[in-house]
Enzyme design. Sequence first.
Site, short mmCIF file in Angstrom:
data_model
loop_
_atom_site.label_atom_id
_atom_site.label_comp_id
_atom_site.label_asym_id
_atom_site.label_seq_id
_atom_site.Cartn_x
_atom_site.Cartn_y
_atom_site.Cartn_z
N TRP A 199 -11.55 -4.70 15.71
CA TRP A 199 -10.61 -5.38 14.82
C TRP A 199 -9.38 -5.85 15.58
O TRP A 199 -8.80 -5.10 16.35
CB TRP A 199 -10.17 -4.39 13.74
CG TRP A 199 -9.13 -4.88 12.80
CD1 TRP A 199 -7.80 -5.10 13.08
CD2 TRP A 199 -9.29 -5.24 11.43
NE1 TRP A 199 -7.16 -5.56 11.96
CE2 TRP A 199 -8.04 -5.64 10.94
CE3 TRP A 199 -10.40 -5.22 10.56
CZ2 TRP A 199 -7.85 -6.05 9.61
CZ3 TRP A 199 -10.21 -5.63 9.24
CH2 TRP A 199 -8.94 -6.03 8.78
N GLN A 227 -2.84 -6.08 18.30
CA GLN A 227 -3.19 -4.92 17.50
C GLN A 227 -4.72 -4.84 17.46
O GLN A 227 -5.38 -5.81 17.08
CB GLN A 227 -2.62 -5.06 16.09
CG GLN A 227 -1.10 -5.04 16.06
CD GLN A 227 -0.55 -3.65 16.29
OE1 GLN A 227 -0.55 -2.82 15.40
NE2 GLN A 227 -0.07 -3.37 17.50
N TRP A 273 -4.45 -10.35 5.73
CA TRP A 273 -4.84 -9.05 5.18
C TRP A 273 -5.68 -9.24 3.92
O TRP A 273 -5.50 -10.20 3.18
CB TRP A 273 -3.59 -8.21 4.88
CG TRP A 273 -2.90 -7.82 6.14
CD1 TRP A 273 -1.72 -8.32 6.62
CD2 TRP A 273 -3.36 -6.88 7.12
NE1 TRP A 273 -1.42 -7.73 7.83
CE2 TRP A 273 -2.41 -6.86 8.16
CE3 TRP A 273 -4.49 -6.06 7.23
CZ2 TRP A 273 -2.53 -6.03 9.30
CZ3 TRP A 273 -4.62 -5.24 8.36
CH2 TRP A 273 -3.65 -5.23 9.36
N ASN A 315 -5.46 -7.68 14.92
CA ASN A 315 -4.47 -8.37 14.09
C ASN A 315 -3.31 -8.84 14.96
O ASN A 315 -3.59 -9.53 15.95
CB ASN A 315 -4.11 -7.63 12.80
CG ASN A 315 -3.63 -6.22 12.90
OD1 ASN A 315 -4.43 -5.32 13.09
ND2 ASN A 315 -2.36 -6.01 12.77
N ASP A 316 -2.06 -8.56 14.63
CA ASP A 316 -0.92 -9.25 15.26
C ASP A 316 -0.99 -9.46 16.77
O ASP A 316 -1.29 -8.52 17.51
CB ASP A 316 0.37 -8.44 15.04
CG ASP A 316 0.61 -8.03 13.61
OD1 ASP A 316 -0.22 -8.33 12.74
OD2 ASP A 316 1.64 -7.39 13.36
N PHE A 364 2.05 0.29 17.13
CA PHE A 364 2.29 -0.90 16.31
C PHE A 364 2.85 -2.06 17.14
O PHE A 364 3.03 -1.96 18.35
CB PHE A 364 3.23 -0.54 15.14
CG PHE A 364 2.50 0.02 13.93
CD1 PHE A 364 1.17 0.43 13.99
CD2 PHE A 364 3.15 0.13 12.71
CE1 PHE A 364 0.51 0.94 12.87
CE2 PHE A 364 2.51 0.63 11.58
CZ PHE A 364 1.19 1.03 11.66
N ASP A 424 8.50 -3.74 14.79
CA ASP A 424 8.16 -5.01 15.43
C ASP A 424 9.29 -5.57 16.30
O ASP A 424 9.77 -6.68 16.08
CB ASP A 424 7.75 -6.07 14.38
CG ASP A 424 6.67 -5.57 13.43
OD1 ASP A 424 5.97 -4.60 13.80
OD2 ASP A 424 6.52 -6.13 12.34
#
Length: 490
Positions: free
Chosen positions: A36, A55, A305, A38-39, A99, A162
């Site tokens: 997976w 991520q 998402w 993400n960002d 994160f 972040d």
Amino acid sequence: MLPTKVFIFILICYRATADVNDRYYPRYHLAPPYGWMNDPNGFSEYRNEYHLFYQFNPNSSLVPGIAHWGHAKSKDLFRWEHLPIAMYPDQWYDKGGVFSGSAIVENDKLYLYYTGNVNNPDQYPDHQQHQVLAISTNGINVTKQVINPIINGTEYQPDFRDPKVWKYGKTYYMVLGNSFHDNDTNSTLGRALLYTSKDKTQWNFASILDESDGSLGYMWECPDFFELDGRFVLLFSPQGIQPSGYKYRNLYQTGYIVGNFDYKTNMFTPITEFVELDHGHDFYATQTILDKAKRRILIAWMDMWDQNYVEAEDGFTGQMTMPRVLSLDKNNRLIQRPVKEIASLRGRTRFSGRARAGAVIRLRDKAAEIHIKSSPNNDLDILIESSNASNSVLISYNYQRGLVTLNRGGKDGVRRTKWRPESDKLHLKAYIDASSIELFFGNGEVTFSSRFFPTGAVKVRIGGSNDVESITVFDLQRTIDASYEIESED
Ligand SMILES: *[C@@H]1O[C@H](CO)[C@@H](O)[C@H](O)[C@H]1NC(C)=O
Ligand SMILES: *[C@@H]1O[C@H](CO)[C@@H](O)[C@H](O)[C@H]1NC(C)=O
Ligand SMILES: *[C@@H]1O[C@H](CO)[C@@H](O)[C@H](O)[C@H]1NC(C)=O
Ligand SMILES: *[C@@H]1O[C@H](CO)[C@@H](O)[C@H](O)[C@H]1NC(C)=O
Ligand SMILES: *[C@@H]1O[C@H](CO)[C@@H](O)[C@H](O)[C@H]1NC(C)=O
Ligand SMILES: *[C@@H]1O[C@H](CO)[C@@H](O)[C@H](O)[C@H]1NC(C)=O
């Protein structure tokens, strides 16, 4: 389902091939080798190569899991090489996830700032987020620093994350996303906090750059702040904005506020409203860098998402947008253009010239760059067809209403915005890649980024009843796949 990995020893190279089905795997956009994504994180230029972290859940493509930092590098932003996982959630301060964060390069070292998430997100609200530092001295191995955490942020818990870091003069700056309780309205609101440091490790709160008045959501994720063409841009991904007409149709948004900033007082003075940066279904958690060529390059997660796209069953989830160069026009609008390196991927010109209504051009390997020029006074309909009509995309310009639309079919398939050509021709560039489409209208003042999942060959059809004055379709070469080679140390 855990993807099975097969390791084969070839001379001095390890080649790891994941069990990833190729049908929707991007040909020229960065996606995870498996698992997976993400960002985007830690976007940087180190030893003349672009590095991009992200991520990453190596355990499954079905769920985000506990975030690791995946890692890839490239000389040209398209030919990416997958590198070993840069960071695992192995410290007390990041056991709930490594994160998002960013990078700066100094003295041949890569400084990676990120948010350590302490508890499993499932245990919310019992969680804390700390800002921490890791350093790489070779662009592969990353060492988390013993002084961590560098910002505890007790008063800003639990959503405090972040970090995006940059240097100006002799000072380091960090912008952070936060959610706070507003006693006047008794509501939870998003905001962006600014910190400063003289030595990269000791940080002090400096100012609140801007905050939601209730209309801009309860949390601002992935804030970024930079000077561009004489102004400052606060770019962020707010959560909790309500849909309004054609705007804010996605679960979460990404957009910007333009203003002026004073480095002496650390005060930001907005001169525009919040504006959504992209109008498609899948565009979130942007990150930018100023590269050595002084380009402000943006990259976003091209997913959203809660989408549960079919690719998850194929062993991977998520991909990045194509890198885009940002500029600000005289109306303080952000303009996005694909980086020029895309030209190096062009193969054969599949078609070039005038195309009649009904004409069909079949793409090679579901990947193409398409340039269209047409009359600004006619409707335009272009179909990106799959063998299954419900997985096709209709791109249209409605001259009467001054509207551009991307319709990928199915539930919630339509995204649109007001736009009219600002020159004597309608210009459109479209990039198709196995399971994505990115549209750049005009000069790049309006973009759409969406995923779609075509089956069989992909074809471009001129719809409606008007000819298209000029359409050019380039093949784009494959630059990436779901395997990676790592030069071994021995
Ligand atoms: C996820 O991967 C890590 C390796 O990074 C492993 O130690 C861990 O056991 C895995 N967790 C699950 C739930 O599979
Ligand atoms: C980097 O990490 C790899 C294992 O992931 C190890 O084999 C190598 O020795 C490390 N290199 C340095 C310079 O620490
Ligand atoms: C943050 O908290 C940890 C653990 O309580 C402590 O060791 C550290 O000194 C604190 N750091 C800062 C910058 O306050
Ligand atoms: C809101 O009220 C609470 C309880 O009275 C107080 O502890 C807190 O500091 C207030 N928050 C702000 C931002 O003023
Ligand atoms: C503030 O909102 C919370 C939850 O929304 C509610 O329980 C509480 O009573 C409210 N407080 C006031 C002073 O209105
Ligand atoms: C076409 O796609 C839709 C949506 O993904 C799917 O439900 C349907 O079964 C597909 N039809 C065929 C013939 O594959």
